[in-house]
Design an enzyme around this catalytic site. Structure first.
Site, short mmCIF file in Angstrom:
data_model
loop_
_atom_site.label_atom_id
_atom_site.label_comp_id
_atom_site.label_asym_id
_atom_site.label_seq_id
_atom_site.Cartn_x
_atom_site.Cartn_y
_atom_site.Cartn_z
N GLU A 90 0.86 -1.09 0.05
CA GLU A 90 -0.11 -0.02 0.04
C GLU A 90 0.92 1.26 0.08
OE1 GLU A 90 -4.15 -1.44 2.22
OE2 GLU A 90 -2.35 -0.92 3.34
N CYS A 110 6.92 -6.71 7.17
CA CYS A 110 8.12 -6.13 7.86
C CYS A 110 8.45 -7.15 9.03
CB CYS A 110 7.62 -4.78 8.52
SG CYS A 110 8.91 -3.99 9.26
N CYS A 114 6.85 -4.94 15.31
CA CYS A 114 6.23 -3.88 16.37
C CYS A 114 4.75 -4.42 16.74
CB CYS A 114 6.42 -2.54 15.87
SG CYS A 114 7.94 -2.08 15.47
N CYS A 117 1.91 -2.08 15.41
CA CYS A 117 1.75 -1.56 13.90
C CYS A 117 1.13 -3.07 13.32
CB CYS A 117 3.05 -1.49 13.41
SG CYS A 117 3.33 -1.19 11.61
N GLY A 156 7.09 -1.88 5.91
CA GLY A 156 8.42 -2.17 5.82
C GLY A 156 9.28 -1.35 6.47
N LEU A 212 11.13 5.76 17.99
CA LEU A 212 11.98 5.36 19.22
C LEU A 212 10.89 4.69 20.17
CD1 LEU A 212 14.52 5.82 20.97
CD2 LEU A 212 13.65 8.15 21.71
N ASN A 288 -2.83 4.74 16.22
CA ASN A 288 -4.08 4.46 15.77
C ASN A 288 -4.43 3.09 15.95
OD1 ASN A 288 -4.21 6.99 14.19
ND2 ASN A 288 -2.18 6.43 13.11
N CYS A 331 -1.00 6.04 10.06
CA CYS A 331 0.28 5.17 10.73
C CYS A 331 -0.14 4.09 11.34
CB CYS A 331 1.17 6.23 11.56
SG CYS A 331 1.96 7.70 11.01
N1 SAH Z 1 9.52 1.01 9.72
C1 SAH Z 1 9.60 2.22 9.59
C2 SAH Z 1 8.93 3.09 8.62
C3 SAH Z 1 7.42 2.47 8.40
S1 SAH Z 1 6.70 2.83 10.17
C4 SAH Z 1 9.44 2.90 11.08
O1 SAH Z 1 9.35 2.05 11.85
O2 SAH Z 1 9.93 4.07 11.36
C5 SAH Z 1 6.32 4.41 10.07
C6 SAH Z 1 5.73 5.05 11.49
O3 SAH Z 1 4.50 4.49 11.79
C7 SAH Z 1 6.79 4.84 12.72
O4 SAH Z 1 7.18 6.02 13.37
C8 SAH Z 1 5.87 3.96 13.63
O5 SAH Z 1 6.30 4.15 14.89
C9 SAH Z 1 4.48 4.62 13.17
N2 SAH Z 1 3.27 3.36 13.67
C10 SAH Z 1 3.40 2.27 13.49
N3 SAH Z 1 2.28 1.76 14.06
C11 SAH Z 1 1.54 2.83 14.40
C12 SAH Z 1 0.28 3.01 14.91
N4 SAH Z 1 -0.68 1.80 15.15
N5 SAH Z 1 -0.33 4.17 15.25
C13 SAH Z 1 0.58 5.41 15.02
N6 SAH Z 1 1.83 5.33 14.46
C14 SAH Z 1 2.21 4.10 14.13
FE1 SF4 Z 2 8.07 -2.41 10.61
FE2 SF4 Z 2 7.86 0.24 11.01
FE3 SF4 Z 2 5.53 -1.22 11.53
FE4 SF4 Z 2 7.71 -1.46 13.13
S1 SF4 Z 2 6.45 0.39 12.81
S2 SF4 Z 2 6.56 -3.24 12.18
S3 SF4 Z 2 9.52 -1.26 11.67
S4 SF4 Z 2 6.59 -0.97 9.80
#
Ligand code: SAH
Ligand code: SF4
Length: 409
Positions: A90, A110, A114, A117, A156, A212, A288, A331
């Protein structure tokens, strides 16, 4: 499969033309069509001789990808794109303050995993090549508005696909290609410290964002297991190297705020101590909602208390709210694969492989669009249903911003 034109550097294109004894100025014309005018096909390059257009068409592919699904919200349009090399990703176009930002994916899934996510619930099926990353940008531009910013905040981990992401960034900033200002591009990483160090030396003055999400290693390990091997201290020292190599440019630290997990005032204090003396900007992003977790964002008052506390500890902090939530394009909400596990026999990329710039072969078995024996389509995709029967084709995006400071709201 034909090579994608976006794979070729301007130099490669000139060489190809020279071998065919074409006039050198044709390269400039083709580049202008491909990058300046977002030409959907070689046939559209009307000032080229018909024979050259045909030769180009025989050798290369070009243009946008036909989306398998589109969802449009008030401030975001999300596309589900089948990738030429297999799998689907996407990407999102975010509209904010009159400008448009492209949020691009770097991998199908990915490996970092996390806990908060949606993409992290998928394994990593494969890394995209640089042309597939550029094709997302071309397709989003093809929606009809000029795009001024790019954020690598889709599916990713960009630094698990280092060389392809760097090649795509180079194409975006190349004056003979897209000619974007590097300051309008943000690469976001979960904190792969050795690759942050390597990126610091690339001479690419893009923005760097680091997710972070926790002020101590124990909590970070729980939330972001796939990058636990790099202690926060190591990540911060790598970020300091990046800042130093770029004239003191601050790194943006993203902090997804999760109720009862990382939102204590003590966490804010610990963040203040961590980032003191480091050129930084802290983006606090209320979580989110994502399927299959009980995690949620804190209440408004608690969120503000956290942000105020960050101020107290002299952090340069902003509260960001993700755009695109109503189209599941915010996000953490991007996800294309209905599977929660890698099916038997289909290896996913391990972090070890990713760190060595593993480029999985184009294995048709992994092509989620390949018909299965029963005639249905394999893998995931918009609207498909997971084992529970519940629609799990939840995407996510991340927002960018109009200015230099990467924004996800
Ligand atoms: N993998 C990379 C880039 C993609 S994720 C990274 O982790 O930086 C991009 C952003 O989305 C990151 O800052 C991550 O912390 C945020 N993110 C992931 N899941 C989220 C969620 N459920 N709500 C808000 N932000 C989220
Ligand atoms: Fe991958 Fe970024 Fe999602 Fe963590 S927040 S699972 S590193 S896409």
């Amino acid at each position: 499969m034909k090579q994608c034109l976006y794979d070729l550097s301007p130099n490669d294109l000139s060489n190809w033309l020279r071998e065919r004894e074409e006039k050198p100025f044709r390269a400039k014309q083709i580049l202008e069509w491909a990058y300046g005018k977002n030409a959907p096909s070689f046939a559209a390059m009307t000032n080229l001789p018909a024979a050259l257009r045909e030769a180009l068409d025989e050798a290369f592919s070009i243009g946008p990808i036909e989306p398998a699904a589109t969802s449009t919200g008030r401030d975001a349009t999300k596309l589900l794109l089948p990738m030429p090399g297999g799998g689907e990703v996407e990407c999102v176009r975010i509209h904010m303050g009159g400008t448009y930002t492209a949020c691009l994916s770097s991998q199908v899934g990915c490996a970092v995993g996390c806990a908060f996510c949606a993409t992290g619930q998928m394994r990593c099926e494969r890394s995209l090549d640089s042309a597939e990353i550029i094709q997302q940008f071309v397709t989003l531009r093809g929606l009809g508005e000029p795009i001024s910013n790019v954020v690598f905040m889709g599916m990713g981990e960009p630094f698990h696909n280092y060389s392809n992401v760097v090649a795509a960034v180079r194409r975006l900033v190349d004056r003979q290609a897209f000619g974007m200002s590097p300051s309008r591009i943000t690469v976001s990483t979960a904190g792969v410290a050795p690759m942050i160090r390597r990126y610091a030396q690339e001479g690419l003055a893009t923005e760097l964002a680091v997710s972070l999400n926790a002020p101590d290693d124990a909590l970070r390990r729980r939330l972001m297991p796939g990058v636990a091997r790099w202690p926060i201290a190591d990540i911060l020292s790598a970020c300091a190297e990046f800042s130093k190599a770029h004239g003191g440019q601050p790194v943006t630290f993203a902090y997804v705020l999760i109720d009862g997990v990382n939102d204590d005032l003590d966490h804010a204090k610990a963040l203040g101590e961590l980032l003191a003396g480091q050129p930084h900007h802290l983006n606090v992003i209320p979580l989110n909602p994502v399927a299959h977790t009980t995690m949620k964002a804190p209440e408004r008052d608690r969120t503000w208390a956290f942000v105020h506390h960050c101020h107290r500890y002299r952090l340069n902090v902003s509260l960001r709210r993700s755009k695109g939530a109503e189209s599941d394009a915010a996000c953490g909400q991007l996800r294309t694969n209905t599977r929660l596990e890698t099916p038997e026999g289909a290896p996913s990329i391990t972090e070890e492989e990713a760190l060595h710039d593993h480029q999985p072969g184009r294995n048709p078995r992994r092509d989620s669009r390949a018909p299965k024996a029963d005639g249905s389509r394999g893998g995931g995709g918009a609207g498909q249903r997971g084992r529970s029967g519940q629609d799990r084709s939840r995407p996510r995006h991340r927002g960018g911003g109009a200015g230099r400071r990467p924004r996800r709201d």
